[in-house]
Enzyme design. Sequence first.
Site, mmCIF file in Angstrom:
data_model
loop_
_atom_site.group_PDB
_atom_site.id
_atom_site.type_symbol
_atom_site.label_atom_id
_atom_site.label_comp_id
_atom_site.label_asym_id
_atom_site.label_seq_id
_atom_site.Cartn_x
_atom_site.Cartn_y
_atom_site.Cartn_z
ATOM 1 C CB CYS A 2 -0.873 0.024 1.239
ATOM 2 S SG CYS A 2 -1.865 -1.450 1.425
ATOM 3 N NE ARG A 27 4.083 1.391 -3.059
ATOM 4 C CZ ARG A 27 4.894 0.763 -2.225
ATOM 5 N NH1 ARG A 27 6.182 0.907 -2.344
ATOM 6 N NH2 ARG A 27 4.419 0.020 -1.260
ATOM 7 C CD1 TRP A 74 -0.888 -5.771 -1.973
ATOM 8 C CD2 TRP A 74 -1.191 -5.284 -4.130
ATOM 9 N NE1 TRP A 74 -0.518 -6.869 -2.709
ATOM 10 C CE2 TRP A 74 -0.693 -6.615 -4.018
ATOM 11 C CE3 TRP A 74 -1.454 -4.765 -5.394
ATOM 12 C CZ2 TRP A 74 -0.457 -7.415 -5.133
ATOM 13 C CZ3 TRP A 74 -1.203 -5.580 -6.492
ATOM 14 C CH2 TRP A 74 -0.716 -6.878 -6.361
ATOM 15 C CG ASN A 100 2.204 -0.743 3.725
ATOM 16 O OD1 ASN A 100 1.853 -1.883 3.454
ATOM 17 N ND2 ASN A 100 3.274 -0.177 3.209
ATOM 18 N N GLY A 101 0.362 -3.060 5.680
ATOM 19 C CA GLY A 101 0.828 -4.234 6.417
ATOM 20 C C GLY A 101 -0.335 -5.048 6.941
ATOM 21 C CD GLU A 484 10.388 -18.790 -14.367
ATOM 22 O OE1 GLU A 484 9.614 -19.278 -15.202
ATOM 23 O OE2 GLU A 484 10.352 -17.583 -14.063
ATOM 24 C CE LYS A 488 11.191 -14.637 -15.947
ATOM 25 N NZ LYS A 488 10.090 -15.290 -15.321
ATOM 26 C CD GLU A 491 9.711 -13.392 -19.333
ATOM 27 O OE1 GLU A 491 8.591 -12.969 -19.632
ATOM 28 O OE2 GLU A 491 9.936 -14.006 -18.273
ATOM 29 C CG HIS A 507 16.371 -39.978 -25.803
ATOM 30 N ND1 HIS A 507 16.638 -41.293 -26.117
ATOM 31 C CD2 HIS A 507 16.514 -39.887 -24.454
ATOM 32 C CE1 HIS A 507 16.893 -41.972 -25.007
ATOM 33 N NE2 HIS A 507 16.822 -41.125 -23.983
ATOM 34 C CE LYS A 606 3.859 -8.603 -13.464
ATOM 35 N NZ LYS A 606 4.910 -9.632 -13.488
HETATM 36 C C1 F6R Z 1 6.966 -14.647 -17.410
HETATM 37 C C2 F6R Z 1 5.630 -14.254 -17.018
HETATM 38 C C3 F6R Z 1 4.479 -14.948 -17.657
HETATM 39 C C4 F6R Z 1 3.358 -15.148 -16.635
HETATM 40 C C5 F6R Z 1 2.110 -15.725 -17.326
HETATM 41 C C6 F6R Z 1 1.012 -15.983 -16.329
HETATM 42 O O1 F6R Z 1 7.940 -13.951 -16.723
HETATM 43 O O2 F6R Z 1 5.445 -13.380 -16.218
HETATM 44 O O3 F6R Z 1 4.861 -16.150 -18.205
HETATM 45 O O4 F6R Z 1 3.814 -16.010 -15.656
HETATM 46 O O5 F6R Z 1 1.663 -14.839 -18.291
HETATM 47 O O6 F6R Z 1 0.641 -14.821 -15.681
HETATM 48 P P1 F6R Z 1 -0.160 -14.878 -14.322
HETATM 49 O O7 F6R Z 1 0.743 -15.504 -13.323
HETATM 50 O O8 F6R Z 1 -0.486 -13.462 -14.009
HETATM 51 O O9 F6R Z 1 -1.374 -15.723 -14.554
#
Ligand code: F6R
Length: 611
Positions: A2, A27, A74, A100-101, A484, A488, A491, A507, A606
């Site tokens: 928050c 944020r 938040w 906040n918290g 993963e 990372k 992307e 294989h 995002k």
């Molecule tokens: C990769 C990334 C995406 C999300 C995916 C699912 O760094 O952020 O692969 O993990 O789009 O998103 P959420 O978790 O918001 O359902």
Amino acid sequence: MCGIVGYIGKDNAKDVIIDGLKKLEYRGYDSAGIAVVRNGKLEIKKHVGGIANLENLIGDDPMTSHIGIGHTRWATHGAPSDLNAHPHSNEDETIAIIHNGIIENYQELKQELIEKHNIKFKSETDTEVIAQLIGVIYKEKKDLLESVFAAEEKMRGAYAIVAVAQDEPDKIVAVRKDAPLIVGLGKGSNFIASDIPALLKYVKEIYLIENNETVLATADEVKIFDENRNEIKREVFHVTWDADSAEKEGFEHFMLKEIYEQPKGLSETLNRRLDETGKINLEGITLTKEQIENFSKIYIVACGTAYHAGLVGKYIIEQLVKIPVEVDVASEFRYRNPLVDENTLFIAISQSGETLDTLAALREAKSKGARVLSVVNVVGSSVARESDDVFYTWAGPEIAVASTKAYTTQLMCMYMLALYMGLEKGTITREFYDRFIKDLQGIPAKLETFLKKAPEIEEEAKQLYNREQVFFIGRGLDSAVSYEGSLKLKEISYINSFAIAAGELKHGTIALMEPGTLVIALACQDFLYEKMVSNIQEIKARGAYVMAVAKEGNVSIEAQSDRMIYIPECRDEIAPLISVVPLQLFAYYVAKERGCNIDKPKNLAKSVTVE
Ligand code: F6R
């Protein structure tokens, strides 16, 4: 989390506060509100949604006042709504609080306030409990500072609180306990905030408030008290950051900041759900022992990084709870007529809680009678709202598109769920459970130690950033982490990367190994270590350039590798919580060397709310 802003001084409080709150918008938040004391009367305006909604609500009203507090929320306790938005007030609306918290014992306090003082609560928040508690104490003490001191003695948790009282319009009182709080020092005006960016336009001189300290601010003076209520002196901190770097708290990118926030996120996700005896308290989750015993199958469904957390979840749940688990990418699950029935537990994992594919898969499973539990970071999001039970990650808002702290806190939830279900079902002993929890509690400190090695990884990235393709390999849980790591890297750096279970290499994929091919090999599972060393030998024989990640002490791998990164020793099952971090850092530093837009990579968003 928050955002907090408080103001007392010559200017109009509403304008300063709204301006400060806007600086904290980056944020992430779900509602906003403000309280001022105008002509001897406390006035509160708050609204779900963005600050623009709050401004619409205020309209042309100047809310003329020299004192006020404002908040962006938040959500943690109670969904985002007008009622749950801050500020909260006591019953006769003479005291307003922003917070906040989390107040851990808020239910206990709430019960006491209802039973002893007949208080009628308006919201579902823990924050209102603070406002009501201070309100009750104030009736007797008639002094805001004294009342806040007394309330502090009753509250348990991690919080920053700011309070104003209608009858004392010349003071703001604030408290810090494990949540950020700063005081901005103006001339004839003083400011309170959770973060520096909120104040940069107005002041560069601040007091950094420490834990268990209480602040009394008037327009001309700021006093700080320690936990024994003794006034203390604080050195002035001169802010030299510009607004942009202040938002990132001095980190160059949000992604790096969020990588460094992982120890905190993990500790919050774990410790906030442990009771005094070390048992996991699944507050808000109603899974019964009988239900757990009756589940014949578990599906974990998610996308991208969250799906990778599910791969670790499968492994750990199958080991500890002895129920078969299938992990699916959400976009596939919904179109393959999955075998779901009333004895199925469906676990959706999603940072945003708004990913359309995950939501659609959840609806599909629900329509077939599955029990739906979600692991979500955003309170009140669609996935959370449509689930039977929600296990929130406490990562805090994740701003960089590439997910980091959400992933590790999702892993933490997987461990906790598995431990909880295993103990209920009797597939693990209490002794095993206690040891496991202790090991999980040790992870944040180990991660802090490991993060000190970031410069080493940056150095590797400087050497290797111009590769055209990278392979990630591992076995068992290491293979889940390698997926993963590969995601990372691709992307944010746009390097073509590929992850594969190390035993599967021969294989087919091994055909791609050439002299100099970069392979990042994870060898953090002790019981598979020798096998992994053999797999590395196979690719070294083809001339691959190997950067290996192993636990401290496992040095024999050095002979097979060109570069080594050692992570702190830990039990195999929880190694992913640490071993993913060098991969996150490597991706970050490679992307930086390549001059990429790290926090907002091209073509990505995002939250993916389209199919
Ligand atoms: C990769 C990334 C995406 C999300 C995916 C699912 O760094 O952020 O692969 O993990 O789009 O998103 P959420 O978790 O918001 O359902």
